[in-house]
Design an enzyme around this catalytic site. Structure first.
Site, PDB file in Angstrom:
ATOM      1  N   GLU A   1       9.400  -0.314  -0.310  1.00 18.97           N
ATOM      2  CA  GLU A   1       8.495  -1.460  -0.138  1.00 18.97           C
ATOM      3  C   GLU A   1       8.324  -1.834   1.326  1.00 18.97           C
ATOM      4  OE1 GLU A   1       6.712  -2.827  -2.802  1.00 18.97           O
ATOM      5  OE2 GLU A   1       7.598  -0.980  -3.587  1.00 18.97           O
TER       6      GLU A   1
ATOM      7  N   PRO B   1       0.071  -1.010   7.420  1.00 15.15           N
ATOM      8  CA  PRO B   1      -1.269  -1.603   7.308  1.00 15.15           C
ATOM      9  C   PRO B   1      -1.375  -2.925   8.066  1.00 15.15           C
ATOM     10  CG  PRO B   1      -0.382  -1.027   5.138  1.00 15.15           C
ATOM     11  CD  PRO B   1       0.736  -0.898   6.121  1.00 15.15           C
TER      12      PRO B   1
ATOM     13  N   ASP C   1     -16.510  15.097  20.994  1.00 13.79           N
ATOM     14  CA  ASP C   1     -16.483  14.639  19.615  1.00 13.79           C
ATOM     15  C   ASP C   1     -16.670  13.128  19.509  1.00 13.79           C
ATOM     16  OD1 ASP C   1     -13.017  15.570  19.610  1.00 13.79           O
ATOM     17  OD2 ASP C   1     -13.980  13.891  20.574  1.00 13.79           O
TER      18      ASP C   1
ATOM     19  N   ARG D   1      -4.524  18.021  19.537  1.00 14.73           N
ATOM     20  CA  ARG D   1      -5.800  18.687  19.804  1.00 14.73           C
ATOM     21  C   ARG D   1      -6.366  18.343  21.170  1.00 14.73           C
ATOM     22  NH1 ARG D   1     -10.051  15.509  19.123  1.00 14.73           N
ATOM     23  NH2 ARG D   1     -11.565  17.137  18.696  1.00 14.73           N
TER      24      ARG D   1
HETATM   25  C1  9WO Z   1       2.982  -2.129   3.588  1.00 15.52           C
HETATM   26  C2  9WO Z   1       2.129  -3.206   3.638  1.00 15.52           C
HETATM   27  C3  9WO Z   1       1.165  -3.705   2.756  1.00 15.52           C
HETATM   28  C4  9WO Z   1       0.448  -4.838   3.122  1.00 15.52           C
HETATM   29  C5  9WO Z   1       0.668  -5.443   4.359  1.00 15.52           C
HETATM   30  C6  9WO Z   1       1.641  -4.930   5.220  1.00 15.52           C
HETATM   31  C7  9WO Z   1       2.350  -3.831   4.846  1.00 15.52           C
HETATM   32  N1  9WO Z   1       3.309  -3.155   5.522  1.00 15.52           N
HETATM   33  C8  9WO Z   1       3.682  -2.144   4.774  1.00 15.52           C
HETATM   34  C9  9WO Z   1       4.675  -1.203   5.206  1.00 15.52           C
HETATM   35  O1  9WO Z   1       5.080  -1.225   6.349  1.00 15.52           O
HETATM   36  N2  9WO Z   1       5.098  -0.304   4.315  1.00 15.52           N
HETATM   37  C10 9WO Z   1       6.051   0.723   4.658  1.00 15.52           C
HETATM   38  C11 9WO Z   1       5.318   1.940   5.168  1.00 15.52           C
HETATM   39  C12 9WO Z   1       6.796   1.118   3.444  1.00 15.52           C
HETATM   40  C13 9WO Z   1       5.861   1.566   2.339  1.00 15.52           C
HETATM   41  C14 9WO Z   1       4.959   2.648   2.850  1.00 15.52           C
HETATM   42  N3  9WO Z   1       4.428   2.384   4.118  1.00 15.52           N
HETATM   43  C15 9WO Z   1       3.112   2.450   4.404  1.00 15.52           C
HETATM   44  C16 9WO Z   1       2.489   2.610   5.638  1.00 15.52           C
HETATM   45  N4  9WO Z   1       2.166   2.413   3.478  1.00 15.52           N
HETATM   46  N5  9WO Z   1       0.969   2.492   4.064  1.00 15.52           N
HETATM   47  C17 9WO Z   1       1.147   2.617   5.370  1.00 15.52           C
HETATM   48  C18 9WO Z   1       0.057   2.728   6.288  1.00 15.52           C
HETATM   49  C19 9WO Z   1       0.290   2.917   7.628  1.00 15.52           C
HETATM   50  C20 9WO Z   1      -0.791   2.999   8.504  1.00 15.52           C
HETATM   51  N6  9WO Z   1      -2.040   2.892   8.040  1.00 15.52           N
HETATM   52  C21 9WO Z   1      -2.287   2.728   6.744  1.00 15.52           C
HETATM   53  C22 9WO Z   1      -1.250   2.628   5.840  1.00 15.52           C
END
Ligand code: 9WO
Length: 267
Positions: A121, A94, A174, A159
């Site tokens: 985490e 994120p 699209d 795709r």
């Molecule tokens: C989690 C997170 C939360 C707040 C700000 C930064 C952050 N980085 C991560 C992160 O890299 N987490 C790892 C990957 C481990 C836990 C699960 N991960 C993850 C990737 N959760 N959500 C995503 C993600 C990736 C792309 N777009 C949306 C969510």
């Protein structure tokens, strides 16, 4: 042509991409290749640990850098042996830059990428600092891992491969392929739940239909994502008819006393 090497503890996530729908065609034809690498297979010690407790304390576990690097090296070596050119290492987070269709289009015509799927985490920052070229976000939400964003990226690239959509034009038509949101679509029946199909679509005037669709794209984009329209305007990618409609939309906004309501969200 693109080859994806995915570093993941859960390779099973990616099986449906190979066996279902549009993506399956891309894999069957060899237009896209996918290889998974499990850091656990590269972990040392009797327990083959891939995570450990965070320095400084706190909840959860952190992915170890060393098994990830060993998996990355194996992926790089396999790519080289297959004659695949070097490719960027991407991590889904994120905290990354938002993925856009322009990025997808570039990847679709590239040798591919190594995709790192974090779990727990997060990933030891030193692996990111040394070995990740870019962090990519699919939006402001948190998942349990990077696998689903990796699948989304592979789907978006697959795709776009020639021959995969069946209808070559649909990939160009699209949302976003032209920098705007897509127009509404209608099919049979002509009357559904009291709602008719717009009359212009029922006639055979293809120029009028094309103009109507373009107007709806601009109107929807202006309401929901004005920055997309402004970017098109700055890039001088709006023709005279586009500019005329945009002027009308702006006049409508100026005269409206019902200011655009803020997004109420989902709850
Ligand atoms: C989690 C997170 C939360 C707040 C700000 C930064 C952050 N980085 C991560 C992160 O890299 N987490 C790892 C990957 C481990 C836990 C699960 N991960 C993850 C990737 N959760 N959500 C995503 C993600 C990736 C792309 N777009 C949306 C969510």
């Amino acid at each position: 042509m693109p080859r994806f090497d995915v570093l993941t503890l859960f390779a099973g996530y990616f099986e449906p991409l190979r066996t279902q729908g549009i993506c399956r065609r891309a894999f069957d034809s060899g237009a896209v290749q996918l290889h998974t690498w499990n850091p656990r297979d590269f972990a040392s010690g009797a327990h083959r640990s891939v995570d450990d407790r965070p320095y400084g304390g706190g909840p959860g576990m952190v992915m170890l850098a060393e098994p990830l690097l060993a998996a990355l090296r194996a992926a790089r070596q396999a790519r080289e042996q297959a004659g695949a050119p070097p490719a960027p290492v991407l991590l889904f987070s994120p905290a990354g830059r938002a993925l856009r269709q322009a990025d997808v289009q570039r990847l679709a015509q590239s040798p591919g990428a190594v995709l790192v799927c974090g779990r727990y985490e997060g990933v030891d920052q030193r692996f990111i600092d040394r070995h990740v070229d870019a962090e990519i976000s699919l939006g402001d939400f948190v998942l349990s891992g990077g696998e689903i964003p990796a699948m989304a990226l592979i789907d978006a690239v697959a795709r776009l491969q020639p021959g995969v959509l069946g209808d070559e034009l649909s990939a160009q038509q699209d949302s976003f392929s032209d920098g705007l949101l897509d127009c509404p679509h209608y099919t049979r029946p002509p009357l559904f739940d009291g709602l008719e199909v717009p009359q212009v679509l029922l006639g055979g005037d293809h120029a009028r239909i094309a103009r109507w669709r373009r107007d709806r794209m601009l109107e929807l984009s202006w309401r929901r994502r004005p920055e997309l329209v402004l970017a098109m305007e700055r890039a001088q990618r709006l023709d005279r008819d586009d500019q005329r409609l945009l002027r009308a939309l702006r006049e409508r906004d100026a005269g409206a006393d019902d200011r655009q309501a803020p997004d109420p969200g989902y709850t």
